[in-house]
Design an enzyme around this catalytic site. Sequence first.
Site, mmCIF file in Angstrom:
data_model
loop_
_atom_site.group_PDB
_atom_site.id
_atom_site.type_symbol
_atom_site.label_atom_id
_atom_site.label_comp_id
_atom_site.label_asym_id
_atom_site.label_seq_id
_atom_site.Cartn_x
_atom_site.Cartn_y
_atom_site.Cartn_z
ATOM 1 C CG ASP A 56 -72.112 -37.596 10.720
ATOM 2 O OD1 ASP A 56 -72.264 -37.559 9.487
ATOM 3 O OD2 ASP A 56 -71.460 -36.745 11.348
ATOM 4 C CB SER A 98 -70.777 -33.535 10.104
ATOM 5 O OG SER A 98 -70.942 -34.692 9.338
ATOM 6 C CB THR A 157 -71.709 -34.382 15.019
ATOM 7 O OG1 THR A 157 -71.484 -34.675 13.644
ATOM 8 C CG2 THR A 157 -73.183 -34.456 15.338
ATOM 9 C CD GLU A 210 -71.705 -37.671 15.464
ATOM 10 O OE1 GLU A 210 -70.740 -37.502 16.229
ATOM 11 O OE2 GLU A 210 -71.670 -37.359 14.261
ATOM 12 C CG ASP A 259 -70.052 -39.209 7.684
ATOM 13 O OD1 ASP A 259 -70.638 -38.849 6.651
ATOM 14 O OD2 ASP A 259 -68.905 -38.829 7.994
ATOM 15 C CG HIS A 265 -67.174 -40.309 4.046
ATOM 16 N ND1 HIS A 265 -67.299 -39.368 3.049
ATOM 17 C CD2 HIS A 265 -67.648 -39.705 5.169
ATOM 18 C CE1 HIS A 265 -67.828 -38.255 3.544
ATOM 19 N NE2 HIS A 265 -68.059 -38.435 4.833
ATOM 20 C CG ASP A 273 -74.866 -35.099 9.742
ATOM 21 O OD1 ASP A 273 -75.274 -36.199 9.296
ATOM 22 O OD2 ASP A 273 -73.701 -34.932 10.155
ATOM 23 C CG HIS A 274 -74.701 -35.223 5.757
ATOM 24 N ND1 HIS A 274 -74.072 -36.434 5.494
ATOM 25 C CD2 HIS A 274 -73.913 -34.580 6.650
ATOM 26 C CE1 HIS A 274 -72.954 -36.492 6.185
ATOM 27 N NE2 HIS A 274 -72.826 -35.390 6.909
HETATM 28 MG MG MG Z 1 -70.349 -36.471 13.030
HETATM 29 ZN ZN ZN Z 2 -69.123 -37.245 6.211
#
Ligand code: MG
Ligand code: ZN
Length: 365
Positions: free
Chosen positions: A39, A80, A133, A250, A255, A259, A297-298
């Site tokens: 993620d 996500s 996710t 995952e 992620d 952040h 995902d990104h």
């Molecule tokens: Mg996730």
């Molecule tokens: Zn995020």
Amino acid sequence: MKSYLTLILLALLAIGCNSSSQHLPTNKKAKNVILFIGDGMGLAQASTAFYFQEKDPNFVRFPVIGLHQNKPTDDLITDSAAGATAFSTGYKTYNAAIGVDEDTTSRETILEIAAKQGKSTGVIATSSITHATPASFFAHTAHRGLEEDIASQLPGSPVHFFAGGGLQFFTQRLDSADYLDTLAANGFVVNTQKLERPGNLSLEHKYGYLLAPEGMPKMQEGRGDFLPQATQLALDYLSEDKDGFFLMVEGSQIDWGGHDNDAEYVIQETLDFDKAIGVALDFAEKNGNTLVVVTADHETGGMSLSAAEVRMQRDYQHINPTFSTGGHSASLIPVYAYGPGAELFGGIYQNNDIFKKMVKALHLK
Ligand code: MG
Ligand code: ZN
């Protein structure tokens, strides 16, 4: 002399045919698929695995690399939920959607399709198992925030193995129901204490591990080898199924580090994810019928592996990662593929094409 030349010509032709055939897709069917989602893991995050550990990262073991664009239906930049739903269902959707399309219609996930075909299935995450996710593979709900609703869908879903956090969404609910009981009633052996290997690991049972109230601890807070070990345990269990399996793993907190614009958090979570990938590749190399796909995902944080700066001077001997946002970014995302069907993942395509490529590799439709 003439026949000698003919022989040489024939030999050259044979060599020519041989080398060109090596570039053709083998069209060999994959029996198993392991999908890894890091993620928020853009190219910079994955690159940290090349700079912040001694050994070669497992990323170098993938022969096929592609890129996907991850735009959802309602925005330019995905979250996500929409990102994972594109992978799981083949439908692009709106941000926050879990296993539903842009009209909130439930769409069958690859995990559900695989299970229908007799395969065993698993989901593993370092977030709560009800987080966007993993949820997008077994649940269908209009909004990712409905984690109690998502938890209530897990017992009746075709998931056979799960591991992650999120215990509170099963036990401390607004409706006062105890979904650990419901999991047990649906054939799950649930462990809320530790990732312990059951003595009688067998396809006759289903297994669930809920090892934290919400997300699992950070690597920096002592999570240890949960992710690689859960991956190994899932593979030991799922590979008993002669009809094959689908497993999603995952690395959820890459992620969260993004952040937080916390480079060390990102790096430790990425190295852990890389280790879990190694477990899957070791399995796939021995097994021979397993497609391993790694993607994200990104990207999160607009991370850059910048040179350190000392008194306004750039120091090209040291990397000091920087970030450009506290949110997600729109950059295209690498896809790494190994095994039968891997050749489908070369090129540049949309995130929901990853669903179609996995389905094609498995010959599911
Ligand atoms: Mg996730
Ligand atoms: Zn995020």
